[in-house]
Motif scaffolding. Structure first.
Motif, PDB file in Angstrom:
ATOM      1  N   MET A 104     105.734  87.056  65.182  1.00 18.89           N
ATOM      2  CA  MET A 104     106.034  88.433  65.544  1.00 18.89           C
ATOM      3  C   MET A 104     104.740  89.359  66.417  1.00 18.89           C
ATOM      4  SD  MET A 104     108.507  91.243  64.475  1.00 18.89           S
ATOM      5  CE  MET A 104     108.490  92.917  64.566  1.00 18.89           C
ATOM      6  N   VAL A 105     105.043  89.677  67.400  1.00 16.69           N
ATOM      7  CA  VAL A 105     104.279  90.678  67.987  1.00 16.69           C
ATOM      8  C   VAL A 105     104.040  91.985  67.663  1.00 16.69           C
ATOM      9  CG1 VAL A 105     103.684  91.811  70.170  1.00 16.69           C
ATOM     10  CG2 VAL A 105     104.305  89.285  70.171  1.00 16.69           C
ATOM     11  N   GLU A 106     103.011  92.451  67.278  1.00 19.28           N
ATOM     12  CA  GLU A 106     102.578  93.804  66.835  1.00 19.28           C
ATOM     13  C   GLU A 106     101.340  94.500  67.827  1.00 19.28           C
ATOM     14  OE1 GLU A 106     100.992  94.960  63.034  1.00 19.28           O
ATOM     15  OE2 GLU A 106     100.555  92.800  63.018  1.00 19.28           O
ATOM     16  N   PHE A 107     101.518  95.882  68.066  1.00 22.11           N
ATOM     17  CA  PHE A 107     100.575  96.348  68.858  1.00 22.11           C
ATOM     18  C   PHE A 107      99.436  97.219  67.731  1.00 22.11           C
ATOM     19  CE2 PHE A 107     103.325  97.800  72.520  1.00 22.11           C
ATOM     20  CZ  PHE A 107     103.454  96.469  72.742  1.00 22.11           C
ATOM     21  N   LYS A 108      98.224  96.700  67.931  1.00 22.35           N
ATOM     22  CA  LYS A 108      97.238  97.584  67.042  1.00 22.35           C
ATOM     23  C   LYS A 108      96.196  98.305  67.957  1.00 22.35           C
ATOM     24  CE  LYS A 108      97.176  93.838  63.628  1.00 22.35           C
ATOM     25  NZ  LYS A 108      96.313  92.797  62.834  1.00 22.35           N
ATOM     26  N   LYS A 109      95.962  99.489  67.376  1.00 18.05           N
ATOM     27  CA  LYS A 109      94.772 100.190  68.186  1.00 18.05           C
ATOM     28  C   LYS A 109      93.538  99.309  68.171  1.00 18.05           C
ATOM     29  CE  LYS A 109      94.801 104.982  66.892  1.00 18.05           C
ATOM     30  NZ  LYS A 109      94.291 106.135  66.168  1.00 18.05           N
ATOM     31  N   ILE A 110      92.887  99.915  69.223  1.00 22.27           N
ATOM     32  CA  ILE A 110      91.617  99.325  69.327  1.00 22.27           C
ATOM     33  C   ILE A 110      90.611  99.873  68.369  1.00 22.27           C
ATOM     34  CG2 ILE A 110      89.810  98.417  70.963  1.00 22.27           C
ATOM     35  CD1 ILE A 110      92.453  97.063  71.741  1.00 22.27           C
TER      36      ILE A 110
ATOM     37  N   GLY B  79      95.764  96.466  71.345  1.00 22.70           N
ATOM     38  CA  GLY B  79      95.710  94.735  71.283  1.00 22.70           C
ATOM     39  C   GLY B  79      97.030  94.403  71.051  1.00 22.70           C
ATOM     40  N   ILE B  80      97.557  93.482  71.676  1.00 29.16           N
ATOM     41  CA  ILE B  80      98.870  92.618  70.966  1.00 29.16           C
ATOM     42  C   ILE B  80      98.268  91.524  70.352  1.00 29.16           C
ATOM     43  CG2 ILE B  80     100.761  91.521  72.065  1.00 29.16           C
ATOM     44  CD1 ILE B  80     100.195  92.747  74.614  1.00 29.16           C
ATOM     45  N   PHE B  81      98.771  91.609  68.944  1.00 28.12           N
ATOM     46  CA  PHE B  81      98.651  90.704  68.029  1.00 28.12           C
ATOM     47  C   PHE B  81      99.535  89.855  67.448  1.00 28.12           C
ATOM     48  CE2 PHE B  81      94.932  93.109  67.964  1.00 28.12           C
ATOM     49  CZ  PHE B  81      93.909  92.411  67.505  1.00 28.12           C
ATOM     50  N   ASP B  82      99.490  88.477  67.140  1.00 28.37           N
ATOM     51  CA  ASP B  82     100.450  87.872  66.397  1.00 28.37           C
ATOM     52  C   ASP B  82      99.700  87.493  65.066  1.00 28.37           C
ATOM     53  OD1 ASP B  82     102.078  86.125  65.090  1.00 28.37           O
ATOM     54  OD2 ASP B  82     102.077  84.499  66.776  1.00 28.37           O
ATOM     55  N   GLY B  83     100.071  88.304  64.112  1.00 27.91           N
ATOM     56  CA  GLY B  83      99.391  88.227  62.794  1.00 27.91           C
ATOM     57  C   GLY B  83      97.966  88.902  63.055  1.00 27.91           C
ATOM     58  N   ASN B  84      96.823  88.071  62.747  1.00 25.50           N
ATOM     59  CA  ASN B  84      95.352  88.654  62.914  1.00 25.50           C
ATOM     60  C   ASN B  84      95.062  87.867  64.217  1.00 25.50           C
ATOM     61  OD1 ASN B  84      95.388  89.916  60.505  1.00 25.50           O
ATOM     62  ND2 ASN B  84      94.912  88.124  59.382  1.00 25.50           N
ATOM     63  N   THR B  85      95.679  87.352  65.161  1.00 31.35           N
ATOM     64  CA  THR B  85      95.201  86.705  66.240  1.00 31.35           C
ATOM     65  C   THR B  85      95.453  87.668  67.312  1.00 31.35           C
ATOM     66  OG1 THR B  85      95.404  84.694  65.311  1.00 31.35           O
ATOM     67  CG2 THR B  85      95.259  84.502  67.783  1.00 31.35           C
TER      68      THR B  85
ATOM     69  N   ARG C 120      98.392  98.718  82.279  1.00 29.95           N
ATOM     70  CA  ARG C 120      97.778  97.332  82.160  1.00 29.95           C
ATOM     71  C   ARG C 120      98.529  96.517  81.142  1.00 29.95           C
ATOM     72  NH1 ARG C 120      92.702  98.465  84.336  1.00 29.95           N
ATOM     73  NH2 ARG C 120      93.026  98.867  86.331  1.00 29.95           N
ATOM     74  N   PHE C 121      98.688  95.094  81.599  1.00 32.34           N
ATOM     75  CA  PHE C 121      99.401  94.324  80.579  1.00 32.34           C
ATOM     76  C   PHE C 121      98.829  92.931  81.102  1.00 32.34           C
ATOM     77  CE2 PHE C 121     103.144  91.594  79.845  1.00 32.34           C
ATOM     78  CZ  PHE C 121     103.302  91.670  78.538  1.00 32.34           C
ATOM     79  N   MET C 122      98.328  92.257  79.858  1.00 37.05           N
ATOM     80  CA  MET C 122      98.282  90.938  79.938  1.00 37.05           C
ATOM     81  C   MET C 122      98.317  89.997  78.808  1.00 37.05           C
ATOM     82  SD  MET C 122      95.133  90.113  77.904  1.00 37.05           S
ATOM     83  CE  MET C 122      94.232  88.848  79.022  1.00 37.05           C
ATOM     84  N   ILE C 123      98.572  88.858  78.819  1.00 36.46           N
ATOM     85  CA  ILE C 123      98.476  87.586  77.397  1.00 36.46           C
ATOM     86  C   ILE C 123      97.497  86.783  78.046  1.00 36.46           C
ATOM     87  CG2 ILE C 123      99.751  86.044  76.383  1.00 36.46           C
ATOM     88  CD1 ILE C 123     100.879  88.995  76.207  1.00 36.46           C
ATOM     89  N   ASP C 124      96.671  86.558  76.952  1.00 34.23           N
ATOM     90  CA  ASP C 124      95.570  85.327  77.228  1.00 34.23           C
ATOM     91  C   ASP C 124      95.931  84.309  77.630  1.00 34.23           C
ATOM     92  OD1 ASP C 124      92.488  84.960  76.557  1.00 34.23           O
ATOM     93  OD2 ASP C 124      93.487  83.402  75.749  1.00 34.23           O
ATOM     94  N   GLN C 125      95.205  83.457  78.394  1.00 36.98           N
ATOM     95  CA  GLN C 125      95.836  82.113  79.002  1.00 36.98           C
ATOM     96  C   GLN C 125      96.018  81.244  77.810  1.00 36.98           C
ATOM     97  OE1 GLN C 125      92.498  80.400  81.118  1.00 36.98           O
ATOM     98  NE2 GLN C 125      90.982  81.412  80.155  1.00 36.98           N
ATOM     99  N   LYS C 126      95.617  81.229  76.647  1.00 40.36           N
ATOM    100  CA  LYS C 126      95.732  80.120  75.809  1.00 40.36           C
ATOM    101  C   LYS C 126      97.310  80.471  75.082  1.00 40.36           C
ATOM    102  CE  LYS C 126      92.223  80.872  73.188  1.00 40.36           C
ATOM    103  NZ  LYS C 126      91.117  82.047  73.500  1.00 40.36           N
ATOM    104  N   PHE C 127      97.621  81.843  75.409  1.00 40.57           N
ATOM    105  CA  PHE C 127      99.006  82.214  74.787  1.00 40.57           C
ATOM    106  C   PHE C 127     100.163  82.310  75.589  1.00 40.57           C
ATOM    107  CE2 PHE C 127      95.600  83.567  71.918  1.00 40.57           C
ATOM    108  CZ  PHE C 127      95.831  82.869  70.742  1.00 40.57           C
ATOM    109  N   GLN C 128      99.973  82.030  77.074  1.00 38.05           N
ATOM    110  CA  GLN C 128     101.030  82.381  77.798  1.00 38.05           C
ATOM    111  C   GLN C 128     102.051  81.376  77.894  1.00 38.05           C
ATOM    112  OE1 GLN C 128      99.348  82.572  81.924  1.00 38.05           O
ATOM    113  NE2 GLN C 128      98.112  84.414  81.351  1.00 38.05           N
TER     114      GLN C 128
END
Length: 159
Positions: free
Chosen positions: A1-7, A52-58, A87-95
């Protein structure tokens, strides 16, 4: 599950180190550049909401919202009184794992809480050559409205 976290100081470098593939780098600024722009916007009394867009702690991605007009001459008319996905991006490892689609859905839920004020629309823009972004945003209900933001195509979704 995706969640947004403050930087925060705890996740800053994790988010800053995320990147897209080389062939995508012309389509989106680095997260460091985005965070610098957020700082300048906020210190000039303009809303900038980076997460930050997070999946758990990642950390899997980055998103930043704006609200209202910045006074930029290239800005589309739809900016006035509305939210934008700046701005919006997903890291290349998670696309290609569904994170992008899920993150935009979470973004719409978040913007409906009116974090900066009332709005009826959310807009974003993308390079004409970025067919992957166009397809993703269209699949989530963003419709090109005929405006441009600089050399980028503007697409809008009703909140």
């Amino acid at each position: 599950m995706v969640e947004f976290k403050k930087i925060t100081f705890d996740n800053l470098f994790q988010v800053a180190s995320l990147s897209v593939a080389d062939e995508q780098k012309s389509f989106v600024a680095s997260n460091c550049e985005s965070l610098m722009e957020a700082y300048v916007a906020v210190t000039n009394n303009q809303p900038a909401l980076p997460f930050g867009i997070f999946d758990g702690n990642t950390a899997v991605g980055f998103i930043m919202f704006g609200y209202g007009s910045t006074g930029d001459e290239d800005e589309p008319e739809v900016a006035e009184g509305n939210y934008c996905i700046w701005r919006f991006m997903i890291d290349q490892k998670f696309q290609n794992k569904g994170y992008g689609k899920e993150a935009i859905k979470v973004a719409m839920e978040y913007l409906n809480t009116e974090p900066c004020g009332k709005a009826s629309k959310c807009w974003l823009s993308y390079e004409p050559e970025n067919v992957v972004a166009k397809k993703l945003y269209a699949s989530l209900g963003f419709i090109e409205n005929g405006e441009m933001c600089g050399k980028e195509i503007v697409a809008v979704k009703t909140l």
